[in-house]
Design an enzyme around this catalytic site. Structure first.
Site, mmCIF file in Angstrom:
data_model
loop_
_atom_site.group_PDB
_atom_site.id
_atom_site.type_symbol
_atom_site.label_atom_id
_atom_site.label_comp_id
_atom_site.label_asym_id
_atom_site.label_seq_id
_atom_site.Cartn_x
_atom_site.Cartn_y
_atom_site.Cartn_z
ATOM 1 N N ASP A 161 23.292 2.891 -34.839
ATOM 2 C CA ASP A 161 23.405 1.816 -33.764
ATOM 3 C C ASP A 161 23.861 2.667 -32.552
ATOM 4 O O ASP A 161 25.235 2.623 -32.480
ATOM 5 C CB ASP A 161 24.137 0.880 -34.488
ATOM 6 C CG ASP A 161 24.459 -0.164 -33.489
ATOM 7 O OD1 ASP A 161 23.798 -0.347 -32.609
ATOM 8 O OD2 ASP A 161 25.383 -1.249 -33.884
ATOM 9 N N HIS A 172 20.836 0.689 -26.510
ATOM 10 C CA HIS A 172 21.882 1.142 -25.951
ATOM 11 C C HIS A 172 22.190 2.645 -26.163
ATOM 12 O O HIS A 172 22.104 2.796 -27.368
ATOM 13 C CB HIS A 172 23.011 -0.113 -26.169
ATOM 14 C CG HIS A 172 23.639 -0.333 -27.486
ATOM 15 N ND1 HIS A 172 24.466 0.440 -28.115
ATOM 16 C CD2 HIS A 172 22.955 -1.026 -28.473
ATOM 17 C CE1 HIS A 172 24.593 0.138 -29.522
ATOM 18 N NE2 HIS A 172 23.806 -0.747 -29.628
ATOM 19 N N ASP A 210 17.556 -2.787 -31.975
ATOM 20 C CA ASP A 210 18.822 -2.977 -31.860
ATOM 21 C C ASP A 210 19.320 -3.900 -33.061
ATOM 22 O O ASP A 210 20.130 -4.800 -32.790
ATOM 23 C CB ASP A 210 19.579 -3.242 -30.638
ATOM 24 C CG ASP A 210 20.996 -2.977 -30.681
ATOM 25 O OD1 ASP A 210 21.558 -2.417 -31.562
ATOM 26 O OD2 ASP A 210 21.854 -3.661 -29.835
ATOM 27 N N ASP A 247 25.369 3.692 -26.162
ATOM 28 C CA ASP A 247 27.051 3.644 -26.358
ATOM 29 C C ASP A 247 26.992 3.576 -28.083
ATOM 30 O O ASP A 247 25.941 2.799 -28.492
ATOM 31 C CB ASP A 247 27.857 2.642 -25.661
ATOM 32 C CG ASP A 247 27.448 1.192 -25.802
ATOM 33 O OD1 ASP A 247 26.274 1.043 -25.667
ATOM 34 O OD2 ASP A 247 28.244 0.311 -26.055
ATOM 35 N N HIS A 287 28.936 -0.223 -37.707
ATOM 36 C CA HIS A 287 30.261 -0.251 -37.233
ATOM 37 C C HIS A 287 31.249 0.101 -38.411
ATOM 38 O O HIS A 287 32.490 -0.493 -38.439
ATOM 39 C CB HIS A 287 30.666 -2.031 -36.746
ATOM 40 C CG HIS A 287 29.702 -2.056 -35.492
ATOM 41 N ND1 HIS A 287 29.754 -3.314 -34.814
ATOM 42 C CD2 HIS A 287 28.612 -1.496 -34.944
ATOM 43 C CE1 HIS A 287 29.221 -3.207 -33.588
ATOM 44 N NE2 HIS A 287 28.198 -2.352 -33.896
ATOM 45 N N GLU A 318 26.894 -1.658 -24.300
ATOM 46 C CA GLU A 318 26.420 -2.696 -25.007
ATOM 47 C C GLU A 318 27.458 -3.274 -26.044
ATOM 48 O O GLU A 318 27.317 -4.583 -26.173
ATOM 49 C CB GLU A 318 25.266 -2.554 -25.786
ATOM 50 C CG GLU A 318 24.323 -3.786 -26.361
ATOM 51 C CD GLU A 318 24.934 -4.010 -27.629
ATOM 52 O OE1 GLU A 318 24.602 -5.286 -28.316
ATOM 53 O OE2 GLU A 318 25.620 -3.190 -28.617
ATOM 54 N N GLU A 319 28.438 -2.356 -26.531
ATOM 55 C CA GLU A 319 29.329 -2.860 -27.678
ATOM 56 C C GLU A 319 30.542 -3.651 -26.969
ATOM 57 O O GLU A 319 31.257 -4.104 -27.799
ATOM 58 C CB GLU A 319 29.646 -1.481 -28.409
ATOM 59 C CG GLU A 319 28.570 -0.916 -29.064
ATOM 60 C CD GLU A 319 27.907 -1.497 -30.356
ATOM 61 O OE1 GLU A 319 28.503 -2.716 -30.637
ATOM 62 O OE2 GLU A 319 27.147 -1.031 -31.054
HETATM 63 ZN ZN ZN Z 1 23.716 -2.065 -31.539
#
Ligand code: ZN
Length: 368
Positions: A106, A76, A163, A78, A344, A139-140
């Site tokens: 990520d 992804h 991922d 984003d 994150h 995706e997030e």
């Molecule tokens: Zn991810």
């Protein structure tokens, strides 16, 4: 075989491109340029328009130089907030951010590893089967981008989604289904000082319902969580509206069903008991999947990991990824661990060695 300097430079460049969900335009443009430079035909779908973003999913294709079934690699574009103005730097054995943003490994680690793998294949004229690359948006945001992907555009029946956290060599073969619950408790307002007995507090309803729910770890396969509750009003009025957002996940669709029904039933019975009502909306975010050891992407990624000399481990995950949608649409796909840590968070980092291994893993999967 791979060029470490080039890989690190690509990774750091991608991290520094702003790419929060629905604002992937600069990242999509850069990746389109890179893929075209590698000989891929690249199309962008209209997901951006559908979800209110400024870029769609990228779907890229390269003919094989030898016969063989087409392989899909996916990541992804984003990243979670704070993901704007990322300043990646190498410190010791790691690449880190400056601590004010996430690093964006990520999923830039996956993007960079795929690009390096493809570059190696092209410059060294290594024979390869047809290749398909999908880079998704948003995706997030609960896999929104891949949810809108037209999977009839994908011909591969063997996919690798780069991922997941954990060391390179770990392969996610099982992931849960997720449901979201949005509820609004409706009570009755009344003056809190003069006539509180005439009121029905929506806040009390929500609170009582939450305390009666089974939450967090339900069993080894199932989880549930309240994400937020909102109610706003002056203290001298009995509050008549309170909304609540919750989720549940399970590797077992029946257990998920039971958990969601349990939560909804609890809300309804509390509302009835207190003389109010509750409006509930349930949203199925993505389906679960489970692949066995014979599945092509499992076998292929495990053999490739063994060839680069890392321990192979199959694992379940508690989170969803674009692989949930691929598997559900008949494209068997595993998720590969990318070696990044503390994702994150602003402490997100990746060891240089893991990034190198990830790119070599991509090359081995293609050539295997
Ligand atoms: Zn991810």
């Amino acid at each position: 075989m791979t060029d470490r300097q080039r890989l690190h430079a690509t990774f750091m460049e991608l991290c520094s491109i702003d790419s929060e969900p629905k604002n992937e335009r600069p990242m999509a443009d850069r990746l389109t340029g890179i893929l075209r430079g590698l000989g891929f035909s690249v199309t962008e779908d209209d997901t951006g328009r559908k979800i209110g973003g400024n870029a769609g999913n990228l779907i890229a294709r390269l003919d094989g130089t030898r016969p063989g079934a087409s392989l899909l690699f996916s990541c992804h574009m984003d990243r979670v907030a704070p993901g704007v103005g990322v300043k990646p730097r190498i410190e010791g054995d790691y690449i880190i951010s400056d601590g004010t943003t996430v690093l964006g490994a990520d999923d830039a680690a996956g993007l960079a590893a795929i690009i390096e793998g493809l570059t190696v294949i092209r410059e060294q004229n290594i024979l390869h089967p047809p290749l398909e690359i999908v880079f998704t948006v948003a995706e997030e945001l609960a896999l929104t981008g891949s949810a809108h992907l037209d999977s009839s555009l994908i011909t591969s029946r063997c996919g690798f989604v780069l991922d997941a956290g954990g060391p390179v060599g770990e392969i996610v073969v099982q992931a849960p289904e997720q449901a979201k619950i949005n509820a609004v408790f409706v009570g009755r307002s009344a003056h809190a000082g003069f006539a509180p007995e005439e009121g029905i507090s929506a806040i009390q309803m929500a609170a009582l319902a939450i305390t009666r729910m089974k939450l967090l770890r339900i069993d080894p396969e199932t989880t549930a969580n309240i994400g937020s509750i909102q109610a706003m009003g002056p203290t001298n009025i009995v509050c008549d509206r309170c909304s609540l957002q919750a989720e549940a996940r399970s590797l077992d669709p029946q257990k998920l069903q039971a958990q969601v029904e349990g939560m909804v039933q609890t809300m309804k019975s509390v509302a009835a008991e207190m003389g109010g009502t509750v409006e509930v909306e349930i949203q199925r975010c993505y389906p679960s999947y489970q692949l066995d050891g014979d599945a092509e992407p499992v076998r292929r990624s495990a053999e490739a990991a063994a060839r680069i000399g890392v321990p192979v481990r199959f694992k379940p995950t508690g989170g969803g990824s674009d692989a949930n949608h691929y598997n559900n649409r008949g494209i068997p796909a595993v998720v590969l661990s990318c070696g990044y840590e503390k994702v994150h968070t602003t402490g997100e980092r990746i060891a240089l060695e893991q990034l190198d291994l990830l790119a070599r893993w991509v090359v081995e999967i293609i050539t295997g």
